[in-house]
Design a protein around this motif. Structure first.
Motif, PDB file in Angstrom:
ATOM      1  N   SER A 286       0.815  -1.216   0.000  1.00 54.01           N
ATOM      2  CA  SER A 286       0.000   0.000   0.000  1.00 54.01           C
ATOM      3  C   SER A 286       0.849   1.267   0.000  1.00 54.01           C
ATOM      4  CB  SER A 286      -0.924  -0.009   1.215  1.00 54.01           C
ATOM      5  OG  SER A 286      -1.609   1.216   1.272  1.00 54.01           O
ATOM      6  N   PHE A 287       0.802   1.976  -1.116  1.00 48.49           N
ATOM      7  CA  PHE A 287       1.591   3.193  -1.293  1.00 48.49           C
ATOM      8  C   PHE A 287       1.079   4.326  -0.408  1.00 48.49           C
ATOM      9  CE2 PHE A 287       2.377   7.150  -3.756  1.00 48.49           C
ATOM     10  CZ  PHE A 287       3.750   7.071  -3.862  1.00 48.49           C
ATOM     11  N   LEU A 288      -0.223   4.288  -0.075  1.00 50.00           N
ATOM     12  CA  LEU A 288      -0.826   5.423   0.637  1.00 50.00           C
ATOM     13  C   LEU A 288      -0.788   5.276   2.155  1.00 50.00           C
ATOM     14  CD1 LEU A 288      -4.000   6.065  -1.592  1.00 50.00           C
ATOM     15  CD2 LEU A 288      -1.864   7.372  -1.539  1.00 50.00           C
ATOM     16  N   ASN A 289      -0.359   4.124   2.633  1.00 58.28           N
ATOM     17  CA  ASN A 289      -0.429   3.904   4.085  1.00 58.28           C
ATOM     18  C   ASN A 289       0.251   5.011   4.884  1.00 58.28           C
ATOM     19  OD1 ASN A 289      -1.977   1.957   5.075  1.00 58.28           O
ATOM     20  ND2 ASN A 289      -0.297   0.643   5.790  1.00 58.28           N
ATOM     21  N   GLY A 290      -0.462   5.528   5.886  1.00 59.43           N
ATOM     22  CA  GLY A 290       0.103   6.557   6.763  1.00 59.43           C
ATOM     23  C   GLY A 290       0.075   7.946   6.158  1.00 59.43           C
ATOM     24  N   LYS A 291      -0.404   8.085   4.933  1.00 56.61           N
ATOM     25  CA  LYS A 291      -0.397   9.409   4.283  1.00 56.61           C
ATOM     26  C   LYS A 291      -1.740  10.107   4.466  1.00 56.61           C
ATOM     27  CE  LYS A 291       3.119   8.664   0.777  1.00 56.61           C
ATOM     28  NZ  LYS A 291       3.597   7.300   0.781  1.00 56.61           N
ATOM     29  N   TRP A 292      -1.688  11.432   4.524  1.00 61.94           N
ATOM     30  CA  TRP A 292      -2.916  12.235   4.542  1.00 61.94           C
ATOM     31  C   TRP A 292      -3.374  12.400   3.108  1.00 61.94           C
ATOM     32  CZ3 TRP A 292      -6.099  13.860   8.300  1.00 61.94           C
ATOM     33  CH2 TRP A 292      -5.633  13.710   9.607  1.00 61.94           C
ATOM     34  N   ILE A 293      -4.605  12.030   2.861  1.00 63.51           N
ATOM     35  CA  ILE A 293      -5.077  12.089   1.472  1.00 63.51           C
ATOM     36  C   ILE A 293      -6.461  12.728   1.387  1.00 63.51           C
ATOM     37  CG2 ILE A 293      -3.807  10.000   0.818  1.00 63.51           C
ATOM     38  CD1 ILE A 293      -6.657   8.650   0.687  1.00 63.51           C
ATOM     39  N   GLN A 294      -6.809  13.059   0.153  1.00 63.40           N
ATOM     40  CA  GLN A 294      -8.159  13.519  -0.147  1.00 63.40           C
ATOM     41  C   GLN A 294      -8.738  12.499  -1.122  1.00 63.40           C
ATOM     42  OE1 GLN A 294      -8.782  17.008  -2.715  1.00 63.40           O
ATOM     43  NE2 GLN A 294      -9.498  18.024  -0.855  1.00 63.40           N
ATOM     44  N   VAL A 295      -9.947  12.009  -0.844  1.00 62.90           N
ATOM     45  CA  VAL A 295     -10.568  11.046  -1.759  1.00 62.90           C
ATOM     46  C   VAL A 295     -11.850  11.646  -2.310  1.00 62.90           C
ATOM     47  CG1 VAL A 295     -11.363   8.679  -2.081  1.00 62.90           C
ATOM     48  CG2 VAL A 295      -9.800   9.188  -0.241  1.00 62.90           C
ATOM     49  N   ILE A 296     -11.964  11.632  -3.623  1.00 56.99           N
ATOM     50  CA  ILE A 296     -13.198  12.105  -4.251  1.00 56.99           C
ATOM     51  C   ILE A 296     -13.959  10.877  -4.732  1.00 56.99           C
ATOM     52  CG2 ILE A 296     -14.173  13.526  -6.103  1.00 56.99           C
ATOM     53  CD1 ILE A 296     -11.552  15.137  -6.034  1.00 56.99           C
ATOM     54  N   SER A 297     -15.174  10.687  -4.190  1.00 50.83           N
ATOM     55  CA  SER A 297     -16.040   9.584  -4.650  1.00 50.83           C
ATOM     56  C   SER A 297     -17.351  10.234  -5.066  1.00 50.83           C
ATOM     57  CB  SER A 297     -16.354   8.578  -3.555  1.00 50.83           C
ATOM     58  OG  SER A 297     -15.251   8.325  -2.759  1.00 50.83           O
ATOM     59  N   GLY A 298     -17.590  10.310  -6.353  1.00 48.23           N
ATOM     60  CA  GLY A 298     -18.776  11.021  -6.841  1.00 48.23           C
ATOM     61  C   GLY A 298     -18.702  12.465  -6.381  1.00 48.23           C
ATOM     62  N   LYS A 299     -19.749  12.894  -5.640  1.00 54.21           N
ATOM     63  CA  LYS A 299     -19.746  14.306  -5.196  1.00 54.21           C
ATOM     64  C   LYS A 299     -19.114  14.457  -3.811  1.00 54.21           C
ATOM     65  CE  LYS A 299     -23.466  16.092  -7.994  1.00 54.21           C
ATOM     66  NZ  LYS A 299     -24.843  15.722  -8.270  1.00 54.21           N
ATOM     67  N   ASN A 300     -18.744  13.338  -3.188  1.00 56.51           N
ATOM     68  CA  ASN A 300     -18.201  13.408  -1.831  1.00 56.51           C
ATOM     69  C   ASN A 300     -16.691  13.576  -1.821  1.00 56.51           C
ATOM     70  OD1 ASN A 300     -20.720  12.975  -0.737  1.00 56.51           O
ATOM     71  ND2 ASN A 300     -20.476  10.744  -0.865  1.00 56.51           N
ATOM     72  N   VAL A 301     -16.232  14.472  -0.980  1.00 58.43           N
ATOM     73  CA  VAL A 301     -14.789  14.639  -0.799  1.00 58.43           C
ATOM     74  C   VAL A 301     -14.479  14.328   0.658  1.00 58.43           C
ATOM     75  CG1 VAL A 301     -12.837  16.221  -0.961  1.00 58.43           C
ATOM     76  CG2 VAL A 301     -14.780  16.479  -2.529  1.00 58.43           C
ATOM     77  N   THR A 302     -13.569  13.395   0.883  1.00 63.27           N
ATOM     78  CA  THR A 302     -13.221  13.022   2.255  1.00 63.27           C
ATOM     79  C   THR A 302     -11.723  13.205   2.434  1.00 63.27           C
ATOM     80  OG1 THR A 302     -14.827  11.241   1.944  1.00 63.27           O
ATOM     81  CG2 THR A 302     -13.564  11.194   3.980  1.00 63.27           C
ATOM     82  N   GLU A 303     -11.345  13.742   3.584  1.00 65.94           N
ATOM     83  CA  GLU A 303      -9.922  13.922   3.834  1.00 65.94           C
ATOM     84  C   GLU A 303      -9.543  13.204   5.120  1.00 65.94           C
ATOM     85  OE1 GLU A 303      -8.670  17.921   2.574  1.00 65.94           O
ATOM     86  OE2 GLU A 303      -7.147  17.696   4.148  1.00 65.94           O
ATOM     87  N   GLY A 304      -8.396  12.560   5.128  1.00 72.57           N
ATOM     88  CA  GLY A 304      -7.981  11.888   6.345  1.00 72.57           C
ATOM     89  C   GLY A 304      -6.672  11.150   6.149  1.00 72.57           C
TER      90      GLY A 304
END
Ligand code: BT5
Length: 330
Positions: A274-292
């Protein structure tokens, strides 16, 4: 044995042997005359195969032409369901379109459609996928999973893990998976995966797994230079596209049964890569934007995020970018 079968059998024998094979032995194995073996060798040489002949030891394959050859590839993955039928086109708009058309016409599971060049290769959300002639592997597999529809979401994780393993095996370079569908080497994207599911009222559902692998590029268009790489750039030498294609098909085929039974093995591998492990990211799923912050991958291959307020959430699909505005990535 027909003439074509003999040629394919001959190629398969030569590909599998690190040593020279005497003409008489080849003739016996293929049940043809030594003269027929010599004629087939001449034909293969004419098609661009470099085959060495030693008067005492026999024949040895030195290099294959840098072309995708359907019969040769089919022989390299003999016995596998995925790749049981291989088609190679010189140029098409998108192999996903071709495979989907053949799927609607009733083609059997396992069909693999390759193109040397795509004029309208696409990524997710209609984005463009650069598919220069003979530089990479641009292909699509027709799948007719027999398991229930909720499990189809597992296809992306399965494909990413199998392809990542195959490429690591062929290049000796560590491959990482940027959830959900990119494979990275040295922090750059070398593979993109696009799964398109086709459902209709007849119940003849199928999925098309599209795979783009950058193999022998020495450069990319300016806008991709900071993000894209080829296996050749990572390894420092050109690679045999047929060998890589065969390795990917074999790994996909080997892991295919675990989609239904033993998926935890796929997830274990996906977590390790997993390249993203431990990283702060923004995920766009349809109209939803989640950050964590990415805390892991769950048992179905979904991404686990810890939000700013400390809550945990699960994301089943979306577009992830490493967040600049979030907290420190360290
Ligand atoms: C993907 O989409 O990564 C899926 C790509 C799937 C391509 C295969 S080729 C065979 C089959 N036939 C098709 O028509 N498609 C499939 P996505 O995650 O949306 O990423 C697309 C983005 O990757 C683009 O917007 C560019 O930023 C970048 N990109 C484009 N071409 C690239 C390349 N050759 N290498 C690396 N990145 C690229």
């Amino acid at each position: 044995m027909s003439k074509t079968e003999a040629d394919i059998g001959l190629l398969r024998a030569l590909r599998r042997s690190p040593h020279h094979i005497p003409r008489s032995e080849l003739a016996e194995r293929l049940q043809v005359s030594p003269e027929n073996v010599a004629a087939s060798i001449a034909e293969l040489r004419g098609a661009g195969y470099d085959i060495e002949e030693n008067p005492h030891l026999g024949y040895k394959l030195i290099t294959a032409p840098d072309r995708l050859i359907a019969d040769d590839l089919a022989g390299m993955v003999e016995g596998a369901l995925l790749g049981s039928r291989v088609l190679v086109f010189e140029k098409t708009d998108s192999t996903n379109n071709l495979a989907a058309r053949m799927g609607r016409e009733g083609a059997a599971e396992g069909l693999a459609v390759f193109a040397e060049e795509q004029t309208a290769g696409r990524g997710r959300l209609g984005r463009r996928w650069e598919s220069d002639a003979r530089m990479g592997l641009w292909f699509s597999l027709l799948l007719r999973p027999r398991f229930s529809l909720p499990l189809w979401t597992r296809l992306t994780t399965w494909a990413a893990v199998a392809i990542a393993e195959a490429i690591e095996q062929e290049t000796n370079r560590r491959t990482m998976i940027k959830w959900p569908n990119d494979i990275y080497v040295d922090g750059k994207k070398v593979v993109g995966i696009l799964i398109e599911s086709h459902f209709d009222n007849s119940g003849e559902n199928f999925a098309v797994l599209g795979i783009g692998v950058n193999v022998n590029h020495t450069q990319f268009p300016l806008e991709l230079q900071s993000r894209a790489a080829s296996l050749r750039m990572a390894c420092g030498h050109p690679l045999d596209r047929m060998q890589i294609a065969a390795a990917i098909l074999r790994k996909l085929d080997q892991w295919y049964p675990t989609l239904e039974d033993g998926f935890h093995q796929v997830v274990t591998d996906a977590r390790e890569r997993s390249f993203l492990n431990g990283k702060w990211i923004q995920v766009i799923s349809g109209k939803n934007v989640t950050e964590g912050m990415v805390t892991g991958i769950d048992s179905e291959g979904c991404l686990l995020l810890r939000l700013h307020n400390g809550d945990e959430t699960t994301i089943s699909s979306g577009e992830a970018t490493i967040s600049m505005s979030g907290r420190d990535n360290s």
